[in-house]
Each structure stands twice: as C-alpha cells, then as structure tokens.
Design a protein around this motif. Structure first.
Motif, PDB file in Angstrom:
ATOM      1  N   LEU A  85      -7.473   6.286 -11.060  1.00  0.00           N
ATOM      2  CA  LEU A  85      -8.336   6.263  -9.877  1.00  0.00           C
ATOM      3  C   LEU A  85      -7.784   5.316  -8.810  1.00  0.00           C
ATOM      4  CD1 LEU A  85     -12.066   5.985 -10.933  1.00  0.00           C
ATOM      5  CD2 LEU A  85     -11.082   7.605  -9.335  1.00  0.00           C
ATOM      6  N   ALA A 118      -4.418 -12.838   4.422  1.00  0.00           N
ATOM      7  CA  ALA A 118      -4.918 -11.461   4.544  1.00  0.00           C
ATOM      8  C   ALA A 118      -6.401 -11.481   4.927  1.00  0.00           C
ATOM      9  CB  ALA A 118      -4.712 -10.702   3.239  1.00  0.00           C
ATOM     10  N   GLU A 133       0.822  -1.209   0.000  1.00  0.00           N
ATOM     11  CA  GLU A 133       0.000   0.000   0.000  1.00  0.00           C
ATOM     12  C   GLU A 133       0.861   1.267   0.000  1.00  0.00           C
ATOM     13  OE1 GLU A 133      -3.344   0.072  -0.064  1.00  0.00           O
ATOM     14  OE2 GLU A 133      -3.587   2.225   0.228  1.00  0.00           O
ATOM     15  N   ARG A 166     -11.602   5.823  -5.054  1.00  0.00           N
ATOM     16  CA  ARG A 166     -11.595   4.408  -4.727  1.00  0.00           C
ATOM     17  C   ARG A 166     -10.930   4.197  -3.372  1.00  0.00           C
ATOM     18  NH1 ARG A 166     -10.347   2.000 -10.320  1.00  0.00           N
ATOM     19  NH2 ARG A 166     -12.538   2.209 -10.847  1.00  0.00           N
ATOM     20  N   THR A 167     -10.843   5.254  -2.595  1.00  0.00           N
ATOM     21  CA  THR A 167     -10.276   5.148  -1.254  1.00  0.00           C
ATOM     22  C   THR A 167     -11.340   4.580  -0.324  1.00  0.00           C
ATOM     23  OG1 THR A 167      -8.907   7.073  -1.704  1.00  0.00           O
ATOM     24  CG2 THR A 167      -9.161   6.444   0.600  1.00  0.00           C
ATOM     25  N   ARG A 192      -7.253   3.301   2.916  1.00  0.00           N
ATOM     26  CA  ARG A 192      -6.410   2.688   1.889  1.00  0.00           C
ATOM     27  C   ARG A 192      -7.185   2.530   0.589  1.00  0.00           C
ATOM     28  NH1 ARG A 192      -2.515  -1.794   4.479  1.00  0.00           N
ATOM     29  NH2 ARG A 192      -1.470  -0.393   5.898  1.00  0.00           N
ATOM     30  N   GLY A 193      -6.487   2.061  -0.442  1.00  0.00           N
ATOM     31  CA  GLY A 193      -7.157   1.821  -1.718  1.00  0.00           C
ATOM     32  C   GLY A 193      -7.959   0.535  -1.644  1.00  0.00           C
ATOM     33  N   VAL A 194      -9.229   0.558  -2.064  1.00  0.00           N
ATOM     34  CA  VAL A 194     -10.093  -0.629  -1.970  1.00  0.00           C
ATOM     35  C   VAL A 194      -9.440  -1.794  -2.719  1.00  0.00           C
ATOM     36  CG1 VAL A 194     -12.336  -1.604  -2.594  1.00  0.00           C
ATOM     37  CG2 VAL A 194     -12.188   0.705  -1.667  1.00  0.00           C
ATOM     38  N   ARG A 195      -9.342  -2.944  -2.034  1.00  0.00           N
ATOM     39  CA  ARG A 195      -8.568  -4.062  -2.570  1.00  0.00           C
ATOM     40  C   ARG A 195      -9.250  -4.829  -3.675  1.00  0.00           C
ATOM     41  NH1 ARG A 195      -5.526  -6.964   1.610  1.00  0.00           N
ATOM     42  NH2 ARG A 195      -6.825  -8.738   1.121  1.00  0.00           N
ATOM     43  N   GLN A 196     -10.539  -4.899  -3.599  1.00  0.00           N
ATOM     44  CA  GLN A 196     -11.263  -5.740  -4.544  1.00  0.00           C
ATOM     45  C   GLN A 196     -12.678  -5.209  -4.646  1.00  0.00           C
ATOM     46  OE1 GLN A 196     -10.159  -9.874  -3.829  1.00  0.00           O
ATOM     47  NE2 GLN A 196     -12.324 -10.307  -4.002  1.00  0.00           N
ATOM     48  N   PHE A 197     -13.180  -5.083  -5.845  1.00  0.00           N
ATOM     49  CA  PHE A 197     -14.540  -4.569  -5.989  1.00  0.00           C
ATOM     50  C   PHE A 197     -15.127  -5.106  -7.282  1.00  0.00           C
ATOM     51  CE2 PHE A 197     -11.638  -1.516  -7.885  1.00  0.00           C
ATOM     52  CZ  PHE A 197     -12.163  -1.365  -9.144  1.00  0.00           C
ATOM     53  N   THR A 198     -16.405  -4.891  -7.467  1.00  0.00           N
ATOM     54  CA  THR A 198     -17.069  -5.311  -8.694  1.00  0.00           C
ATOM     55  C   THR A 198     -17.422  -4.045  -9.442  1.00  0.00           C
ATOM     56  OG1 THR A 198     -17.875  -7.264  -7.569  1.00  0.00           O
ATOM     57  CG2 THR A 198     -19.010  -6.638  -9.585  1.00  0.00           C
ATOM     58  N   GLU A 199     -17.036  -4.022 -10.703  1.00  0.00           N
ATOM     59  CA  GLU A 199     -17.099  -2.783 -11.481  1.00  0.00           C
ATOM     60  C   GLU A 199     -18.394  -1.995 -11.307  1.00  0.00           C
ATOM     61  OE1 GLU A 199     -16.328  -3.232 -15.723  1.00  0.00           O
ATOM     62  OE2 GLU A 199     -14.387  -2.292 -15.337  1.00  0.00           O
ATOM     63  N   ALA A 248      -5.964   6.191  -5.047  1.00  0.00           N
ATOM     64  CA  ALA A 248      -6.519   5.681  -3.795  1.00  0.00           C
ATOM     65  C   ALA A 248      -5.444   5.054  -2.913  1.00  0.00           C
ATOM     66  CB  ALA A 248      -7.614   4.651  -4.094  1.00  0.00           C
ATOM     67  N   GLY A 278     -15.907   4.633  -8.144  1.00  0.00           N
ATOM     68  CA  GLY A 278     -15.009   5.207  -9.147  1.00  0.00           C
ATOM     69  C   GLY A 278     -15.532   4.985 -10.558  1.00  0.00           C
ATOM     70  N   TYR A 279     -16.082   3.812 -10.799  1.00  0.00           N
ATOM     71  CA  TYR A 279     -16.624   3.473 -12.115  1.00  0.00           C
ATOM     72  C   TYR A 279     -17.717   4.467 -12.506  1.00  0.00           C
ATOM     73  CZ  TYR A 279     -19.291   0.671 -15.547  1.00  0.00           C
ATOM     74  OH  TYR A 279     -19.971   0.224 -16.648  1.00  0.00           O
ATOM     75  N   ASP A 307      -2.874 -14.218   0.145  1.00  0.00           N
ATOM     76  CA  ASP A 307      -4.244 -13.733  -0.028  1.00  0.00           C
ATOM     77  C   ASP A 307      -5.166 -14.299   1.044  1.00  0.00           C
ATOM     78  OD1 ASP A 307      -3.620 -12.278  -2.283  1.00  0.00           O
ATOM     79  OD2 ASP A 307      -3.989 -13.965  -3.634  1.00  0.00           O
ATOM     80  N   ALA A 331     -12.887 -14.498  -5.182  1.00  0.00           N
ATOM     81  CA  ALA A 331     -11.781 -14.131  -6.057  1.00  0.00           C
ATOM     82  C   ALA A 331     -10.503 -14.877  -5.652  1.00  0.00           C
ATOM     83  CB  ALA A 331     -11.557 -12.632  -6.013  1.00  0.00           C
TER      84      ALA A 331
END
Lengths: 251, 306
Positions: A155, B61, A123, B187-188, B168-175, A159, B180-181, B58, B34
């Motif tokens: 983006l 975590a 990070e 995307r924080t 922090r920056g989001v680790r995993q997301f669905t578009e 972040a 942000g999309y 992974d 994932a």
C-alpha cells in the motif's frame, strides 16, 4: 534504490555467514534491513546479536518487534532507508560541490531548497524491495502478521510517485540444495500472498547467508548491473542508532 | 516507542541560535512529535513554541511546510518564526521556532467540556483542513493529539510532520486513523484521506473503547469501513452524524469544504429535529390534502349551484 528486508525469528544455522552475505549485498548497492519477530520469549542473545550484525554489515537497520508491530516497523525501515540513501547521495554531492560535510552545515535559508530536492528524490526514485522470509518451523504462527506486513508495505509503495516493486522469497527452499525460493516476482501490487503462504512447508534449517546471496544474485539477474554509488557506511550506521526516535508511526 | 528514552531538557535551558543569534528560554515540554520534542519557550517577552529534533532534514521539511503556508495565508500572523541550530551538551541540534498554539487535544477537551461541543469543533476542523488542502497539502496525521482545541471550540492543527504534497505517498500517519489500514483506499495524499481520518477521530473521541476493542479483535483481512459504520450506528452520540461519517469513511467527499458544508447542515438539523422533518411531507399526506381540497371545492360548487 535496492533493498532487501529479512524477516526472521532467530539465528542462522547453515552455510555461509549471513553477516558476510549482507556485506556483499551492500557492496553491490543493496541495503539490507532486518526485522526480528518475536512474540513470546526472545530471539535469544545470539539471535539478537546476529540480527544487529547483519543490518550493520548491510548498511541498514534492524528492529526486534512483536507481530503486532511488524507492519509498522517494516514500513518505517523501508522509508527511512530510502531517505537515508537519498540523504547520503545528496550529502556526497554537497561535499563535492560546496565542500560541506552535510546539509546540516548549510545555513538554514539554504537548507530549505536542498531538503525539498531530497524529498522529491525520495518520492520519485525507483525503489525495489526484496523480502526474504524465514520459513523455519518456529515462524509458522507469525506468518499471518508477515503477510499483513507485506500487504501494508505494498500500500505504501503504491502511494509513492516513483516506480516501486516488491519481490518475495522464503527460505529454505523446497529442494535440499535450494537456499531460498521465489514466491512472487517483482510486482507493484503484492496481493494473493495467502495462497503462497498456505503452501509453505516449514523446515528446520535456517540458511540465512546462502538465501541472502541468492537474492543478491536475483537483483543482478533482473535489474542488470546494479550501479553502486560511492557510499560511506558510517552515515547509515548512525541512522540505525537514532532511527528509533521517530519509529512510532512513520511511513 | 523509543521516544521515552529521549532526555527532556530541564526548564530554564537556553537555546542560542547559531545562525540567526536568537535566544530561547525553554519553559516546559508541550509534546512529543515523531521528529522531535516541542517546548513552550520565550524569546524576550514573546512566547513561542520550539521544536528540537535530531535530523536536520526532518525538521527542515516541516519548516518548509509551515513556510509555504505562511506564504499563502498572509493575512494571519506567521506560523514559522525561526529556523536554526543550537549547541546543547556539546552536540548540535536543529530546531525551529513557531507560533505557540494554546489548547488541549480534542479528546481531552470533550472530556472536560462535554461531547456536545463536537459539532462546532468538527466544523472548524474541516474548515482548517480545507484551507490546508487549498494550499496543496494534506495533513496526513490527523489524530486527537494533533488537533488542539482552545476556548469555545477553536481549532488548530499542530505537528506538520505528516503533511504531504497532494498526490504523494502520505509521509506519516497513525495506524488506526489510516485509510489503508481499514482497506478503505490508498495511502496517496488526497483531501479524502484527511476526511477519512477525521471520521475515525470522532469515533475514537466518542467511542474510543469500542474502537480499540475492534482493532484488537478484527482480523486484518476483515478490516473494512463497514465495521466503523457499524460502531457509529450503535452509538447515540455519533448517530445523528451517521450519514456524514458514512460518506467520509467510504471516501464520498471529494473536498473538505464539501464535507464541512454537509457537516454544518447535519449539526443544524440535529439541533432542530422538527424543522428537518417539515421539509419532507410524506406522499400520502399530500395526496390526502389534494383530495380534501378537491372534495371541499366540489361541495362548495354544489352548494352554490343550489
């Protein structure tokens, strides 16, 4: 951490071998990832082999995707490469300190802390990603998706807690002796790319190798001497093989 | 994309933990995350869920997130039961065992039990997210598959692969669930990120066809929360929650608690439309009342004087 992300839709046809150029980049501490973009048809067998070879030589990963999946793929590769680089460095430390091959050999109770450190490093470590975009004629209908992928990558990088920057190049350059051209110098907010992309004049040749080498030089000019960590390429190549498992929506 | 190429383990497969020595008998596949596959498993007479992955880092975590939640919320049974490695077909795989959560994804639940349940489920979901935020985490990957609903709208979150420390920056997301999309923010990881995704979840669950149609046809530069608000405005099921969805999509909730409170208020208002209206008496009506009281009083005074 330094990365080059090559976005292309086919094989190179001019100048040095892109595979050797990627190997040179990796030797200088820059990981090379490749996104092959196809919509109808394919990159051809030769193109596909070359894309995979460039990434392997560059210690990175490659994916062949449609324009619709480009944004997601670019992000996934960038993020996994960051994680891969950190894991490699931490595992190296573990080898020296504890004589174990990797974090997987530690008992689960001890892993928790090591993984926490890895996550902090992923990070917070400074990250630079240079995007190298194939601007040969066949890429024209795909540039909107490329532009969107760059915005989207921006983006995700913004972040991060650590310092992040992207630079954008396209190849071939405007002059006949120019392998590639800088469109956007290091920035943490890659916006207004539309204007640049509108000006692009698509050309026939694809000097992927020379363009890669030019970007490696750019890293050296702008970031000083890049500190190369002792690395073991096998680990990253392995990551390339199983990266697909969580490729769906990973950032 | 490539998860289908992953082989499923047949029911009856036994995992033997290399470090802690526990044995798990796999019953059936529950889902694909994932970072790995989740199976229903039994450990002696105890039922649990086991997640098997490839990358130790992974899985660890994710286990770290569960452990930190267990440490904070001590009153309930722990989520995380065991972290270990097992050897299967000559290869070592990391896995962890966790509490088994029965239930079906939100979309399935609503299809089976009716859309009218979404009020209760929505409230419980926001409460659950608020607890997570208060522990310092953002869930990140809110989507139908990760929100399991069991009897009478009880809600549990599953798959903590996207859980990210706040800031922090989001680790995993669905578009399509990503702020942000939709050009609706960064995307924080912050609580509003999850609340945004909850808003999209309701649009997806109750007006999925139009949402997917929109994502297919809209040019990237035109993605904007107003496009989502437009869908809400023209959907009769979502419309009662319009003001909540509007605030969530524009990031006007700072906390999931605040979002939950407002959600609750709207659920009650929707159930009693009349009481909601009684609260606000139009100005002209109040004026008329005052005038008539005054007139009545004057008439009475005049009558008495005579």
């Amino acid at each position: 951490m330094n990365q080059i992300l090559l976005i292309t839709d086919g094989g190179s046809n001019v100048g040095e071998s892109p595979v050797i150029a990627a190997a040179q980049a990796y030797a200088e501490g820059i990981t090379v990832n490749v996104a092959g973009v196809v919509d109808d048809g394919s990159v051809g067998e030769q193109g596909a082999v070359e894309i995979a070879e460039i990434a392997r030589a560059g210690g990175g990963m490659s994916r062949i995707v449609s324009t619709r999946l480009l944004s997601q793929t670019v992000q996934m590769m960038t993020r996994q490469t960051v994680q891969g680089t950190i894991r490699q460095a931490v595992n190296q430390e573990l080898r020296q300190l504890l004589g174990v091959e990797s974090v997987a050999e530690l008992p689960p109770a001890k892993r928790a802390e090591v993984v926490r450190v890895m996550e902090d490093l992923s990070e917070n470590s400074p990250l630079r990603v240079a995007l190298l975009i194939d601007a040969s004629g066949s890429m024209k209908p795909k540039l909107a998706a490329v532009e969107e992928a760059i915005r989207d990558l921006g983006l995700s990088l913004q972040a991060r807690k650590g310092e992040s920057a992207v630079a954008v190049f396209h190849f071939p350059g405007e002059l006949s002796n120019e392998a590639c051209m800088l469109d956007l110098d290091w920035t943490d907010a890659p916006s207004r790319l539309g204007a640049i992309f509108a000006k692009l004049r698509m050309k026939g040749t694809t000097p992927t190798g020379p363009a890669l080498l030019r970007v490696v030089e750019f890293f050296r000019e702008t970031c000083g001497k890049i500190n190369t960590e002792p690395q073991q390429p096998t680990t990253l190549i392995k990551r390339d093989d199983n990266g697909g498992v969580r490729s769906d929506y990973v950032v | 994309m490539i998860t289908s190429s992953e082989k499923q383990l047949p029911p009856g497969t036994v995992l033997r933990g290399k470090w802690n020595g526990k044995r798990y008998r796999l019953e059936r596949l529950l889902g694909l995350g994932a970072n790995g596959q989740v199976y229903l498993a039994s450990n002696g007479s105890r039922t649990c869920a086991v997640k098997i992955g490839k990358e130790t880092e992974d899985l660890q975590a994710e286990a770290n997130v569960l452990a930190s939640l267990d440490q904070r919320e001590r009153r309930r049974p722990p989520f995380l039961l065991d972290v270990d490695d097992a050897e299967l077909q000559g290869r070592r795989f990391p896995f962890y065992a966790m509490q088994y959560v029965p239930g079906s994804p939100v979309k399935t639940y609503l299809r089976q039990h009716g859309a009218q349940w979404f009020g209760v489920i929505g409230y419980r979901l926001l409460e659950r997210l608020a607890e997570l935020h208060e522990a310092g985490w953002v869930f990140g990957d809110v989507k139908s598959d990760n929100v399991l609903v069991s009897d009478y709208g009880r809600v549990a979150l599953v798959d903590y692969g996207g859980a990210t420390g706040i800031g922090r920056g989001v680790r995993q997301f669905t578009e399509i669930y990503d702020r942000g999309y939709w050009a609706a923010g960064s995307r924080t990881a912050d609580p509003a990120y999850d609340v945004f995704a909850v808003a999209v979840l309701w649009i997806h669950a109750l007006d999925g066809k139009r949402l997917l149609q929109l994502t297919r046809t809209l040019l990237p530069q035109n993605r904007h929360p107003r496009e989502l608000v437009e869908l809400v405005r023209t959907n009769p099921t979502l419309q009662p929650m319009e003001s909540w969805l509007d605030r969530a999509l524009y990031g006007r909730f700072q906390h999931a608690r605040e979002a939950g409170e407002y959600w609750r208020a709207l659920v009650h208002a929707a159930a009693h439309p009349k009481t909601a209206r009684e609260g606000q008496v139009p100005g002209w009506m109040a004026g008329l009342l005052a005038a008539s009281v005054l007139l009545c009083g004057t008439a009475a005074v005049i009558w008495f004087l005579h």
